[in-house]
Design a protein around this motif. Structure first.
Motif, PDB file in Angstrom:
ATOM      1  N   LEU A 222       0.854  -1.098  -0.058  1.00  0.00           N
ATOM      2  CA  LEU A 222      -0.074   0.026  -0.001  1.00  0.00           C
ATOM      3  C   LEU A 222       0.937   1.401  -0.154  1.00  0.00           C
ATOM      4  N   VAL A 223       1.983   1.205   0.671  1.00  0.00           N
ATOM      5  CA  VAL A 223       3.044   2.395   0.614  1.00  0.00           C
ATOM      6  C   VAL A 223       3.471   2.427  -0.813  1.00  0.00           C
ATOM      7  N   GLU A 224       3.765   1.423  -1.346  1.00  0.00           N
ATOM      8  CA  GLU A 224       4.297   1.505  -2.709  1.00  0.00           C
ATOM      9  C   GLU A 224       3.200   2.195  -3.885  1.00  0.00           C
ATOM     10  N   HIS A 225       2.109   1.784  -3.610  1.00  0.00           N
ATOM     11  CA  HIS A 225       0.991   2.261  -4.313  1.00  0.00           C
ATOM     12  C   HIS A 225       0.552   3.966  -4.111  1.00  0.00           C
ATOM     13  N   TYR A 226       0.891   4.015  -2.797  1.00  0.00           N
ATOM     14  CA  TYR A 226       0.719   5.794  -2.594  1.00  0.00           C
ATOM     15  C   TYR A 226       1.678   6.399  -3.132  1.00  0.00           C
ATOM     16  N   PHE A 227       3.125   6.067  -2.961  1.00  0.00           N
ATOM     17  CA  PHE A 227       4.317   6.805  -3.665  1.00  0.00           C
ATOM     18  C   PHE A 227       4.069   6.663  -5.291  1.00  0.00           C
ATOM     19  N   LYS A 228       3.442   5.737  -5.680  1.00  0.00           N
ATOM     20  CA  LYS A 228       3.527   5.517  -7.268  1.00  0.00           C
ATOM     21  C   LYS A 228       2.309   6.426  -7.735  1.00  0.00           C
ATOM     22  N   HIS A 229       1.318   6.564  -7.314  1.00  0.00           N
ATOM     23  CA  HIS A 229       0.205   7.029  -7.848  1.00  0.00           C
ATOM     24  C   HIS A 229      -0.329   8.522  -7.297  1.00  0.00           C
ATOM     25  N   ILE A 230       0.110   8.759  -6.043  1.00  0.00           N
ATOM     26  CA  ILE A 230      -0.431  10.100  -5.276  1.00  0.00           C
ATOM     27  C   ILE A 230       0.885  10.885  -5.064  1.00  0.00           C
ATOM     28  N   ASN A 231       1.850  10.275  -4.276  1.00  0.00           N
ATOM     29  CA  ASN A 231       2.905  11.257  -4.039  1.00  0.00           C
ATOM     30  C   ASN A 231       3.439  12.012  -5.290  1.00  0.00           C
ATOM     31  N   ILE A 232       3.588  11.118  -6.430  1.00  0.00           N
ATOM     32  CA  ILE A 232       3.940  11.772  -7.688  1.00  0.00           C
ATOM     33  C   ILE A 232       3.392  12.930  -8.020  1.00  0.00           C
ATOM     34  N   GLU A 233       2.210  13.099  -7.512  1.00  0.00           N
ATOM     35  CA  GLU A 233       1.669  14.471  -8.009  1.00  0.00           C
ATOM     36  C   GLU A 233       1.535  15.577  -6.955  1.00  0.00           C
ATOM     37  N   LEU A 234       1.473  14.996  -5.840  1.00  0.00           N
ATOM     38  CA  LEU A 234       1.697  16.070  -4.829  1.00  0.00           C
ATOM     39  C   LEU A 234       2.701  15.413  -3.714  1.00  0.00           C
ATOM     40  N   PRO A 235       4.022  15.811  -3.956  1.00  0.00           N
ATOM     41  CA  PRO A 235       5.032  15.050  -3.007  1.00  0.00           C
ATOM     42  C   PRO A 235       4.967  15.588  -1.522  1.00  0.00           C
ATOM     43  N   LEU A 236       4.069  15.123  -0.949  1.00  0.00           N
ATOM     44  CA  LEU A 236       3.893  15.668   0.550  1.00  0.00           C
ATOM     45  C   LEU A 236       5.104  14.781   1.518  1.00  0.00           C
ATOM     46  N   LEU A 237       5.496  13.504   1.089  1.00  0.00           N
ATOM     47  CA  LEU A 237       6.368  12.649   2.185  1.00  0.00           C
ATOM     48  C   LEU A 237       7.470  12.567   1.467  1.00  0.00           C
ATOM     49  N   HIS A 238       8.503  12.483   2.225  1.00  0.00           N
ATOM     50  CA  HIS A 238       9.867  12.061   2.002  1.00  0.00           C
ATOM     51  C   HIS A 238      10.164  10.702   2.131  1.00  0.00           C
ATOM     52  N   ARG A 239      10.115   9.799   0.900  1.00  0.00           N
ATOM     53  CA  ARG A 239      10.109   8.213   0.974  1.00  0.00           C
ATOM     54  C   ARG A 239      10.886   7.817   1.844  1.00  0.00           C
ATOM     55  N   PRO A 240      12.092   7.996   1.655  1.00  0.00           N
ATOM     56  CA  PRO A 240      13.406   7.392   2.461  1.00  0.00           C
ATOM     57  C   PRO A 240      12.916   7.398   4.146  1.00  0.00           C
ATOM     58  N   THR A 241      12.723   8.870   4.317  1.00  0.00           N
ATOM     59  CA  THR A 241      12.519   8.941   5.919  1.00  0.00           C
ATOM     60  C   THR A 241      11.212   8.256   6.414  1.00  0.00           C
ATOM     61  N   PHE A 242      10.136   8.461   5.375  1.00  0.00           N
ATOM     62  CA  PHE A 242       8.800   7.436   5.997  1.00  0.00           C
ATOM     63  C   PHE A 242       8.981   6.118   6.002  1.00  0.00           C
ATOM     64  N   GLU A 243       9.671   5.896   5.113  1.00  0.00           N
ATOM     65  CA  GLU A 243      10.090   4.084   5.046  1.00  0.00           C
ATOM     66  C   GLU A 243      10.794   3.613   6.252  1.00  0.00           C
ATOM     67  N   GLN A 244      11.579   4.595   6.636  1.00  0.00           N
ATOM     68  CA  GLN A 244      12.668   4.555   7.673  1.00  0.00           C
ATOM     69  C   GLN A 244      11.979   4.361   9.094  1.00  0.00           C
ATOM     70  N   ASP A 245      11.091   5.491   9.022  1.00  0.00           N
ATOM     71  CA  ASP A 245      10.335   5.619  10.463  1.00  0.00           C
ATOM     72  C   ASP A 245       9.280   4.372  10.520  1.00  0.00           C
ATOM     73  N   ILE A 246       8.755   3.951   9.638  1.00  0.00           N
ATOM     74  CA  ILE A 246       8.145   2.750   9.649  1.00  0.00           C
ATOM     75  C   ILE A 246       8.885   1.561  10.012  1.00  0.00           C
ATOM     76  N   ALA A 247      10.019   1.503   9.338  1.00  0.00           N
ATOM     77  CA  ALA A 247      10.843   0.302   9.813  1.00  0.00           C
ATOM     78  C   ALA A 247      11.382   0.315  11.177  1.00  0.00           C
ATOM     79  N   GLN A 248      11.473   1.516  12.009  1.00  0.00           N
ATOM     80  CA  GLN A 248      11.929   1.600  13.032  1.00  0.00           C
ATOM     81  C   GLN A 248      10.676   1.541  14.175  1.00  0.00           C
ATOM     82  N   GLY A 249       9.296   1.283  13.395  1.00  0.00           N
ATOM     83  CA  GLY A 249       8.408   1.159  14.323  1.00  0.00           C
ATOM     84  C   GLY A 249       7.643   2.516  15.003  1.00  0.00           C
ATOM     85  N   LEU A 250       8.199   3.620  14.465  1.00  0.00           N
ATOM     86  CA  LEU A 250       7.579   4.844  14.856  1.00  0.00           C
ATOM     87  C   LEU A 250       5.977   4.797  14.720  1.00  0.00           C
ATOM     88  N   HIS A 251       5.380   4.227  13.873  1.00  0.00           N
ATOM     89  CA  HIS A 251       3.895   4.357  13.649  1.00  0.00           C
ATOM     90  C   HIS A 251       3.412   3.524  14.894  1.00  0.00           C
TER      91      HIS A 251
END
Length: 1138
Positions: A222-251
C-alpha cells in the motif's frame, strides 16, 4: 597603488557613515521613507495641493465631491477620476506582480527582523508532547507584525541594547533576578504558566483502542501504491524518511505518525485488488442499516446483491476510520507537529477520492492551513544555524512540502467550489521546495546534500510548476470571479477584456517555461514524467476554460468579452479529452483530477452544441464531433467511477445532460435536415434499408442511425466479437460493446445472430443458412464487414500436434462458443516458439506467461484458468524474420510484455538495437529501440519465466521438437528479409504460427490474390470490373488484415462518407450492376431469418442481453468480470427463459 607608486584612498564617507548607524537611526530613516511614499500616494488620490494641505491640517476629513448626495465611488475609480492611473492598468499591474512574485522576491524587500528563526522553529517543533507542555508560552506560537507581541519584541530589543551599552560603559555589576520565565524581569509565574485544571485541555485524549495496521506485506504494498500514484503528483512525504520511520516502528510508538501511516494505507488501497483492504460483510452493513429499497426484497437478498458493489468502494475505509477516530482525540490547544499537517493533507485527499462526501476536504485543508499558521510554518525562515545542520535542513524541507501541499489543495478546492482561499499570496512568503529528488537528500559529503545530479531531471520540478500555476489560478479567482467588481459598471467590459488577456499571457508564459522532459508526449519514455506532464497540461487547459467560461454566451447572459471564449474553451476541452484518453490507454487508470476536467470539457461541448443550434449554425458534422467528445468524457468518468463514488454522481449528471441533448437538440437538427433535403429524409425513413453482413468488428457512423453505431457480432453465435477475439486481459478493447448496446437499443437497428452468410455451408451445425440472394432482395444497401477470419499458414510449418496457428489458441483461451479447440498440453511444455512479431504473437505470449492470480480478475473462462494453473511453460521465444524497426507490434503491447510481473526478457545484443547509419527513425521506432534497450521490468535471471525476441530469424522446418531456423537480414532497397545462408536449431515443445489472416476463399467477391474482398474506393467490384451499386465493404474485409481497432474505425467512417456521397452525388462514370432491391419494405426480413426466429434458432438483441446478463452474474459469483458460456449453455438459457 597607481603607476606613480602612490597609494590611492578608498575611503567612502557614505559607507563609513552607514557602518556607524545605530538601529535607531535605521528605524527613523525607514519612517521617513514611509512618509514620503504616503505623500506620493496622497498626491495620486488628491492632485489639488490646497485640498491636500487642508486634509493634513485636519480642516477637512474627506475628499470633496461634486455631488455629495451621489453614491460613493469605487476606490480604484476614484483614483482614475483624480487624474492618476487607469483602474484597468492598475489591475493589470497587480496581476503581473502576483503571477511573478513567488520564488523571485528580491532580498531587499524582505524584512529581516520579521523572519522566523529557523533553528529555534525546528528545535521547538521537534519537542515531544511532555516537553511542549512545559514550554507553552505565547512566544512559542507565531504572531505577525500587527500583533502586540511584535511591538513588545521591538521594545525588548531596545531594552537589551540599553542594558548592553550601560554594562559596556560602566564598572557597575548588574545582577539579574532568578525567575522561571525565559525573559527574566517582571514576569510572575502564576500568570505565565498553564494552570493545573487547564492542563488536561493541552493533552491528547486517550484513544479508545490501539491502531491496527495492515500486515507487513500488505503495508509495504500500500505504501508503494501511494508513492507511485499519489505522491508523484503532490510530493508530501519524503519516501526514505517515511519508510525508515516505519521500519523503526515509529507508527506504533507515535500515534500521530501512526494515523498518517493509516491514511497512506487508505490512499494506497484505492489501487489495490487485495481483498484485505475491503470492509468485511459485518462492517459493510452495520447493525440497524437497511437498504433504501429493503421493502422490495428481503434485507439479506438485497445485501447479497449490493455486497460486491459496495465492497469495491470500501477499500481503505477501515484505515481512514481509525485515523479519523484518532483525530478526535487531538487537542487544539497544543501547537501542531509535522505529522498533524500530514494528517490533514492525507485525510483531505482520501475524502476527495474515496468517499461520498468530498466537500469535507475543503474544511480539512482550511484547518491544516490554520495550524500551519499557528506555528509560523507559512513564513520564510532565516537559514542561520540551519543550512549546515543535516537534520534541521531536512526538517525545513519537510515542513515546506507539507505547507505547499496544503496551499496547493486549497487553491484547487477553492476553484472547484467557488469559495475564497484560506490564505492569500500576500499572507505567506514560504520558499519554494528544493528541486531535489528524495534519494539525494542525504549524502556523506555536506556540499552534495540536497543537490540533484547535474543533467538528471527532478521529479519535484513539476510540483514547483504547479505552485507557480496556482498563483495564476489564485489571481483568476480574485479578478474574474470577484463577488464585487473592482471598477465601475462603465469600465467593466474593458476591464474584463484586459484581465482575461493578461491571464492568458501569464498562462502561455507558464506553459513555455515547462522543461522539455515535462512537455506533453503521448510516447513519453518515463512513466513518472508522463504522469506529471499529463497533470500539468490538464490543469493548464482546465484553467483556460475556467478563465473564459464566464464569457461564453448564455440565453440570460450574453457575452461581454471580445475574445472568442467559446472557441478557446472548445479547443481546451478537446485537449483535455485527448490527454484523458491517452492516459487511460497508457496507464489503465484515471488520475484524480481528470473526472472534474472531463466534466468541464463535456459541459463546454454541450454548450457549443446548444449555442450553435440557437444561432442556426449547427451541422450534422459538428454535432457528431462534439457528441463524440461528450461520450469520451463519459467514458473517462465511467472508468473513474470504479474508484470514486462521487464520480458516479458526476456520470449521472452528465448522462442526464446527454439525454436532454438527444431529446431536444437532435430532433431539431433532423427537422432542419429534412427541410433542407426532403429527398434525403425520405431515403433514410422510407425507401432505404441497410444491412451489415458482419462477423467482424465495425463502426458504422450512419446518417440513418446515431453517430458511430457499432455492429459487431459473430454471425454464428450472436455474441460480440470483442468478447470472442480480444485478449481477456484487455478489457478496454471490449469497451466497444457499449456502442453495441446503444445501437441495439435503437428501434431502427435489428440484429440477427447464429446466421451463416453466403453460399458455402457453415461448419457450425446449429447456424441457419442465409444466401446473399435473400439479403439482396430485401435491402437497398449492403455493407460487408466479414473481416479476415482464417489464419495464414507457413509453407514450411504445416499444422500438426507440435505446430498450431495462433488463432486456435485465441479461440481456446476465449472459449469460442461454437467449438473451442482442445486445450494445449501446457503441463507438458517448457518452451514455446511463436512465429511472427505482431500484436497477436505478444497476446499469446502474455497469456502464457501471466499468472492465474492476475488473469483471474478478467473474463478468462474457468476451464482456461485451470489449464494455465497447471502450465509448466518456462520460456517463450517470439521469432521474427526482420528486425525491431520493422516489427508489427504496437508500443502498448510491447510495454505490457516488458512489465510482466512474473517474467523477464532476455537482453538483446547491442548491435541489433543499432539502427543503420543515416536512417531517419520515426518516433515509434525510436521508442521501440528505447524500450528494448531498457529491457524488462524484472532483471533477467530473477524470474522463473522468461521470454525473448529473436529478430532476423525465419523457420525452415520442424522435426519433432527441433525447429530449424534460417538467419536473415533486411535488404536496404526492398526492406524485405533475405537469407544470409546461416542456420541454427531451437529445441522447442510447441510452435505457434502468427502470420496474419485472410478472408474466406469461398466467399462471394473474394480475390485470392488480395486475400480479401475485391473493392475499389470502398465499393465491391465484380470479377468483370463492374461496381455493385450500393454494395460496400468495410474493415479487414475491404483492406485486408492490417492495422488496429482505430484503423478499422477510421475506415468505417470513410465507408459511411462514401455511402452518403453516392446517394447525394451519384457518379455517371461508374459502370454499376444493380443487384439490390431499390424499393424494399421496412418491415420485411429474409424468409430464412424469419423462420429461424420462429424456431428460436436466431439470436436477436434482447437474446444477447439475456446471455450477457447471465455471464456477468456467473462472473460475480467467481469474483471476475464475467464467466463465458458455451453455445449449448446459451441456447438452453434462451429456451428456458422463453
Amino acid at each position: 597603488m597607481n603607476a606613480s607608486g602612490e597609494v590611492e584612498c578608498t575611503f567612502s564617507e557614505g559607507e563609513a557613515t552607514k557602518a556607524k548607524k545605530q538601529p535607531q537611526q535605521q528605524y527613523v530613516e525607514a519612517l521617513q521613507e514611509k512618509v514620503e511614499r504616503s505623500e506620493k500616494l496622497l498626491e495620486l488620490l488628491c492632485p489639488d495641493a490646497k485640498i491636500r494641505e487642508k486634509l493634513l491640517s485636519g480642516e477637512i476629513e474627506e475628499l470633496p465631491t461634486e455631488d455629495n448626495t451621489s453614491a460613493p465611488k469605487h476606490p480604484i475609480t476614484a483614483i482614475t477620476d483624480a487624474g492618476a492611473v487607469s483602474p484597468i492598468d492598475l489591475t493589470v499591474a497587480g496581476i503581473r506582480v502576483h503571477v511573478n512574485r513567488r520564488g523571485q522576491d528580491a532580498d531587499e524587500f524582505q524584512d529581516a527582523e520579521d523572519l522566523v528563526d529557523g533553528k529555534e522553529f525546528y528545535v521547538r517543533l521537534s519537542l515531544d508532547a511532555e516537553e511542549l507542555e512545559e514550554s507553552l508560552l505565547v512566544q512559542k506560537r507565531y504572531l505577525g507584525k500587527s500583533s502586540g507581541w511584535h511591538l513588545q519584541r521591538r521594545i525588548a530589543e531596545m531594552k537589551e541594547m540599553h542594558r548592553h551599552n550601560f554594562e559596556s560603559n560602566s564598572n557597575v555589576i548588574v545582577t539579574h533576578p532568578d525567575t522561571e520565565t525565559e525573559s527574566g524581569y517582571g514576569r510572575r509565574p502564576a500568570y505565565w504558566k498553564i494552570q493545573p485544571w487547564e492542563m488536561p485541555l493541552f493533552r491528547s485524549r486517550p484513544i479508545q483502542q490501539s491502531l491496527e495496521f495492515p500486515e507487513p506485506d500488505l503495508l509495504n504494498t500500500l505504501v508503494e501504491h501511494y508513492f507511485k500514484h499519489i505522491n508523484i503528483e503532490l510530493p508530501l512525504l519524503h519516501r526514505p524518511t517515511f519508510e525508515q520511520d516505519i521500519a523503526q516502528g515509529l507508527h506504533k510508538q507515535n500515534a500521530t505518525f501512526g494515523a498518517a501511516v493509516l491514511l497512506v494505507c487508505a490512499m494506497g488501497s484505492k489501487y489495490s485488488d487485495d481483498p484485505r483492504v475491503q470492509l468485511s460483510d459485518a462492517d459493510l452493513f452495520p447493525d440497524g442499516d437497511r437498504p433504501d429499497d429493503a421493502n422490495s426484497e428481503t434485507d439479506e437478498e438485497m445485501r447479497r446483491r449490493r455486497r460486491p458493489f459496495l465492497a469495491a468502494y470500501s477499500r481503505g475505509w477501515k484505515y481512514f476510520r481509525q485515523a479519523w477516530d484518532y483525530q478526535e482525540s487531538l487537542s487544539i490547544f497544543m501547537p501542531p507537529t509535522l505529522h498533524c499537517l500530514y494528517f490533514y493533507c492525507l485525510a483531505a485527499q482520501y475524502l476527495l477520492q474515496g468517499t461520498s462526501s468530498p466537500q469535507a476536504a475543503w474544511l480539512l485543508v482550511g484547518i491544516g492551513i490554520r495550524l500551519a499558521q499557528e506555528v509560523g510554518a507559512h513564513r520564510k525562515r532565516s537559514s542561520q544555524g540551519v543550512s549546515m545542520d543535516k537534520d534541521l535542513l531536512k526538517a525545513e524541507e519537510l515542513w515546506k512540502r507539507a505547507c505547499w501541499v496544503l496551499i496547493t489543495m486549497d487553491r484547487l478546492l477553492t476553484s472547484a467550489t467557488g469559495r475564497r482561499s484560506a490564505l492569500d499570496d500576500e499572507d505567506f512568503d514560504l520558499d519554494l521546495p528544493i528541486e531535489c529528488d528524495d534519494e539525494y537528500w542525504d549524502n556523506p559529503v555536506p556540499e552534495l546534500r540536497f543537490k540533484q545530479p547535474e543533467g538528471k531531471p527532478s521529479l519535484i520540478t513539476a510540483f514547483t510548476l504547479t505552485i507557480r500555476f496556482n498563483q495564476i489560478l489564485a489571481v483568476s479567482m480574485r479578478t474574474i470571479y470577484l463577488v464585487k467588481p473592482r471598477v465601475s459598471k462603465e469600465l467593466l467590459h474593458e476591464w474584463q477584456d484586459r484581465v482575461v488577456s493578461e491571464i492568458d499571457s501569464a498562462l502561455n508564459k507558464w506553459l513555455d517555461d515547462i522543461p522539455p522532459y515535462l512537455r506533453w508526449d503521448t510516447e513519453h519514455p518515463s512513466e513518472d514524467f508522463f504522469v506529471q506532464s499529463a497533470h500539468l497540461h490538464s490543469t493548464y487547459y482546465y484553467l483556460q476554460i475556467l478563465v473564459h467560461r464566464p464569457f461564453i454566451p448564455l440565453p440570460k447572459k450574453p457575452s461581454t468579452a471580445s475574445s472568442p471564449s467559446l472557441a478557446i474553451c472548445t479547443n481546451a476541452a478537446r485537449k483535455l479529452i485527448q490527454i484523458g484518453l491517452t492516459f487511460i490507454d497508457k496507464m489503465k487508470d484515471v488520475p484524480s483530477y481528470m473526472p472534474v476536467s472531463a466534466n468541464c470539457a463535456a459541459v463546454v461541448l454541450l454548450l457549443r452544441i446548444w449555442e450553435s443550434q440557437k444561432s442556426g449554425a449547427l451541422t450534422e458534422q459538428q454535432y457528431r464531433k462534439d457528441m463524440e467528445g461528450v461520450e469520451n468524457c463519459l467514458k473517462i468518468v465511467k472508468m473513474a467511477e470504479k474508484k470514486s463514488l462521487s464520480c458516479g454522481k458526476l456520470w449521472d449528471i452528465l448522462s442526464n445532460l446527454v439525454v436532454v441533448n438527444e431529446t431536444y437538440v437532435r430532433p431539431n437538427l433532423e427537422n432542419k435536415n429534412e427541410k433542407q433535403d426532403p429527398a434525403r429524409t425520405r431515403n433514410s425513413q422510407e425507401s432505404s434499408k441497410t444491412t451489415t453482413v458482419s462477423p467482424a468488428p465495425i463502426y458504422l457512423p450512419s446518417p440513418f442511425t446515431r453517430p458511430a453505431v457499432p455492429l459487431a457480432a459473430d454471425p454464428d453465435t450472436g455474441l460480440p466479437l470483442a468478447e470472442l477475439y480480444s485478449a481477456p486481459d484487455h478489457p478496454e478493447v471490449k469497451n466497444c460493446t457499449h456502442k453495441f448496446d446503444e445501437a441495439g437499443a435503437d428501434p431502427r437497428v435489428r440484429f440477427f445472430g447464429n446466421v451463416n452468410l453466403g453460399e458455402s455451408l457453415s461448419p457450425v451445425e446449429h447456424a441457419i443458412q442465409l444466401p446473399l440472394s435473400s439479403i439482396f432482395s430485401k435491402y437497398s444497401h449492403v455493407v460487408f464487414a466479414t473481416g479476415c477470419t482464417l489464419p495464414k499458414l507457413h509453407s514450411e510449418l504445416p499444422p500438426s500436434a507440435n505446430c498450431v496457428p495462433a488463432l486456435s489458441l485465441v479461440h481456446w483461451y476465449t472459449q469460442h462458443p461454437n467449438a473451442p479447440p482442445a486445450p494445449p498440453p501446457l503441463d507438458k511444455l517448457s518452451h514455446v516458439s511463436i512465429i511472427g512479431n505482431g500484436n497477436v504473437s505478444l497476446d499469446v505470449a502474455r497469456m502464457l506467461l501471466t499468472g492465474v492470480d492476475v488473469l483471474g480478475k478478467y473474463d478468462v473462462p474457468q476451464p482456461v484458468l485451470d489449464v494455465l494453473a497447471r502450465s509448466t511453460v518456462k520460456h517463450v521465444s517470439i521469432i521474427g524474420r526482420r528486425g525491431p524497426l520493422e516489427a508489427a507490434f504496437t508500443m502498448k503491447e510491447l510495454r505490457e510484455m516488458i512489465n510482466l510481473p512474473e517474467a523477464s526478457m532476455v537482453p538483446l545484443d547491442s548491435h541489433i538495437l543499432q539502427p543503420p547509419e543515416g536512417l531517419a527513425l520515426t518516433r515509434q521506432q525510436t521508442r521501440v529501440l528505447q524500450l528494448l534497450s531498457k529491457g524488462s521490468k524484472n532483471t533477467f535471471g530473477t524470474t522463473k519465466k522468461t521470454w525473448s525476441l529473436d529478430f532476423y530469424r525465419s523457420p525452415i522446418g520442424l522435426q519433432q521438437n527441433q525447429l530449424s531456423i534460417g538467419h536473415t537480414m533486411v535488404d536496404p532497397k526492398t526492406q524485405r528479409a533475405v537469407p544470409t545462408g546461416e542456420t541454427s536449431t531451437i529445441a522447442t515443445d510447441l510452435v505457434v504460427t502468427s502470420l496474419g489472416f485472410h478472408g474466406e476463399p469461398t466467399a462471394s467477391y473474394y480475390d485470392p490474390g488480395l486475400g480479401h474482398l475485391r473493392t475499389l474506393n470502398n465499393r465491391i467490384i465484380t470479377p468483370h470490373g463492374n461496381t455493385l451499386k450500393n454494395v460496400y465493404a468495410s474493415g479487414w474485409a475491404s483492406t485486408g488484415a492490417r492495422g488496429v481497432l482505430a484503423s478499422t474505425m477510421m475506415n468505417a467512417y470513410d465507408v459511411t462518407e462514401t455511402i452518403v456521397n453516392d446517394y447525394l452525388n451519384p457518379s455517371s462514370e461508374l459502370v454499376t450492376e444493380q443487384v439490390l432491391n431499390t424499393e424494399p419494405s421496412l418491415d420485411e426480413i429474409p424468409e430464412e431469418v424469419q423462420k429461424g426466429i420462429e424456431e428460436k434458432n436466431v439470436v436477436q438483441y434482447p437474446d444477447w442481453k439475456r446471455i450477457d446478463a447471465e455471464e456477468i452474474r456467473r462472473g460475480e459469483v467467481l469474483g471476475k468480470e464475467r464467466e463465458r458460456m458455451h453455445w449449448d449453455g446459451a441456447r438452453a438459457l434462451l429456451h428456458h427463459q422463453a
